[in-house]
Design a protein around this motif. Structure first.
Motif, short mmCIF file in Angstrom:
data_model
loop_
_atom_site.label_atom_id
_atom_site.label_comp_id
_atom_site.label_asym_id
_atom_site.label_seq_id
_atom_site.Cartn_x
_atom_site.Cartn_y
_atom_site.Cartn_z
N VAL A 61 0.83 -1.21 0.00
CA VAL A 61 0.00 0.00 0.00
C VAL A 61 0.87 1.26 0.00
O VAL A 61 0.65 2.20 -0.78
N VAL A 62 1.90 1.27 0.87
CA VAL A 62 2.74 2.46 0.97
C VAL A 62 3.57 2.65 -0.30
O VAL A 62 3.73 3.78 -0.79
N GLU A 63 4.06 1.56 -0.86
CA GLU A 63 4.84 1.69 -2.09
C GLU A 63 4.00 2.26 -3.23
O GLU A 63 4.47 3.04 -4.04
N LYS A 64 2.73 1.87 -3.22
CA LYS A 64 1.81 2.40 -4.25
C LYS A 64 1.69 3.92 -4.07
O LYS A 64 1.79 4.67 -5.04
N ALA A 65 1.53 4.35 -2.80
CA ALA A 65 1.43 5.79 -2.53
C ALA A 65 2.70 6.51 -2.96
O ALA A 65 2.66 7.61 -3.51
N GLN A 66 3.85 5.86 -2.71
CA GLN A 66 5.12 6.48 -3.10
C GLN A 66 5.23 6.60 -4.61
O GLN A 66 5.67 7.62 -5.14
N ASN A 67 4.80 5.55 -5.30
CA ASN A 67 4.85 5.58 -6.76
C ASN A 67 3.93 6.65 -7.33
O ASN A 67 4.21 7.24 -8.37
N GLU A 68 2.84 6.90 -6.61
CA GLU A 68 1.91 7.95 -7.05
C GLU A 68 2.36 9.32 -6.57
O GLU A 68 1.66 10.31 -6.72
N LYS A 69 3.55 9.36 -5.95
CA LYS A 69 4.18 10.61 -5.50
C LYS A 69 3.31 11.39 -4.49
O LYS A 69 3.22 12.62 -4.53
N VAL A 70 2.67 10.67 -3.61
CA VAL A 70 1.93 11.31 -2.52
C VAL A 70 2.98 11.96 -1.60
O VAL A 70 3.96 11.32 -1.25
N ALA A 71 2.77 13.24 -1.24
CA ALA A 71 3.77 13.97 -0.46
C ALA A 71 3.91 13.40 0.95
O ALA A 71 2.94 12.95 1.55
N THR A 72 5.15 13.40 1.48
CA THR A 72 5.40 12.98 2.86
C THR A 72 6.57 13.78 3.42
O THR A 72 7.51 14.10 2.70
N GLY A 73 6.47 14.10 4.71
CA GLY A 73 7.58 14.81 5.36
C GLY A 73 8.39 13.85 6.21
O GLY A 73 9.29 14.24 6.93
#
Ligand code: ATP
Length: 397
Positions: free
Chosen positions: A277-289
């Motif tokens: 799930v998190v890798e998918k969010a990363q691939n979709e370039k969801v911002a994170t601090g």
């Protein structure tokens, strides 16, 4: 004492005494550990079973009441042994006003690592533990997991042969946990020995070759993890694309032969699902601090698959492998006074610099995919080039 063991304890006993000299707590009782080089060994046990005390005695932070302990065949109080050990305490006591980079620099300097090599190590360690993007932020502002990550980077700054990790994955998110577990396995693959304590049994199961369970300071059980967990007398068949009818037939054959049969579908692990799930969010370039790691192991720690020609030569020529410098320790030259490299090496390095430049061109496209770590990296001059040029005596540098 045997040279074949990275860590060995012989009848190790530690009693905490009261004011009158009477034994108050027998924290470690007649402990005999034999941890082979290259092994990942888990020291388990409930609270107060003696794990931390064992580690403290191994590191000579506490004197044993009885018995002996050895690391790499010697006494951990000796400098030549101490500098081959990396230690991640249960709580990292890091100076909160120093940035991640300054912290690693501070510890690297304690080991006398030449500054160019140290800078290179710091860069790859920060990338490895996912803190490149926050390299210049004071540690006091870090989350618990981020502090754990910097603690681990600190434990690896000297490229140790023996790593002692107290709760290495505590406070880490599942991605960080997976990365640390992978890292531990890779380090062991590179020939390092890891002794770890953890209450997170799933993590221990994933990375440890052998474990021992302490209770009341005594070993209650010891062995190879796979052997200890094997359910003897049971067999498992994993079948894919099988029709219900065929399954029933298989079961009836087993039952006719006197066995019992249970049919179920294997399950994914929650850890795998979370990471997906998190890798998918990363691939979709969801911002994170938060922390972001490329998952790359520091080349100086030597991941075999990623070790290219450049890294190998660098390892041999410039890694200033503190861990293996017993003999050269006394005569280690400072970078300024380092003798000229043989002509042959210079040629190889010269080729590698070119190779690196052309590689950079090729990977430029891939680099356009920005991550926080890459963004930070982009601002910095590649340290590896500096080191190479320095080695070649490049006056322009
Ligand atoms: N300095 C000390 N003085 C007196 N007793 C101590 C001291 N340090 C540890 N002990 C005792 O020794 C025993 C073993 O403690 P230790 O910290 O080694 O356990 P542990 O297995 O690491 O526990 P945890 O899982 O909670 O970290 C405990 O009973 C503890 O209270």
């Amino acid at each position: 004492m045997s040279e074949q063991y990275a860590i060995e304890t012989i009848s190790l006993t530690k009693a905490f005494k009261d004011w009158w000299g009477r034994t108050k707590v027998l924290a470690v009782d007649d402990l005999n550990l034999k941890i082979k080089r290259n092994e990942v060994y888990g020291l388990l046990g409930p609270n107060g079973s003696g794990k931390s005390t064992t580690i403290k005695v191994l590191l000579s932070l506490l004197h044993p009441t009885k018995g002996k302990s050895f690391i790499l065949g010697g006494d951990s109080r000796e400098k030549r042994i101490a500098e081959r050990i990396g230690f991640l305490p249960e709580e990292s006591y890091l100076y909160k006003y120093l940035s991640a980079k300054e912290t690693l620099k501070f510890y690297g300097n304690l080991f006398g690592i030449p500054s160019k090599v140290l800078n290179m190590r710091i860069e790859s360690l920060l990338d490895m533990v996912g803190l490149s993007a926050v390299a210049n932020r004071p540690i006091g502002t870090f989350s618990k997991g981020m502090q754990r990550r910097i603690g681990l980077a600190q434990a690896l700054v000297n490229d140790p042969d023996v790593l002692i990790l107290d709760e290495p994955t505590s406070g880490l998110d599942p991605i960080g946990t997976r990365q640390i577990k992978d890292l531990i396995k890779k380090l062991a693959g590179r020939g390092k020995t890891v002794l770890m304590c953890s209450h997170l049994l799933a993590d221990v199961e994933d990375v440890c070759d052998r474990i021992c369970v302490l209770y009341g300071g005594r070993v209650q059980c010891e062995g190879i993890v796979k052997d200890l967990l094997r359910q003897t007398g049971k067999k498992q068949i994993i079948a894919e694309n099988i029709q219900e009818e065929a399954l029933e037939q298989a079961c009836s054959v087993i039952q006719q032969a006197g066995g019992s049969c249970e049919v179920s579908s294997p399950q994914f692990r929650l850890e795998d699902l979370f990471i997906e799930v998190v890798e998918k969010a990363q691939n979709e370039k969801v911002a994170t601090g938060g922390a972001y790691s490329t998952g790359k192991i520091g080349s100086f720690l030597g991941e075999k698959q990623q070790e290219d020609k450049t890294d190998k030569v660098l390892d041999e020529l410039v890694s200033a492998d503190v861990a293996k410098q017993e003999e050269t320790e006394k005569t280690r030259p400072e970078p300024e006074t380092r003798q000229a490299e043989p002509e042959e090496n210079k040629q190889v390095l010269s080729e590698l610099v070119k190779e690196d430049e052309s590689k950079e061109e090729k990977t430029k496209q891939a680099d356009d995919e920005l991550t926080p770590a890459k963004e930070e990296k982009k601002k910095q001059k590649p340290v590896k080039d500096d080191v190479l040029k320095d080695l070649m005596g490049d006056d322009d540098a």
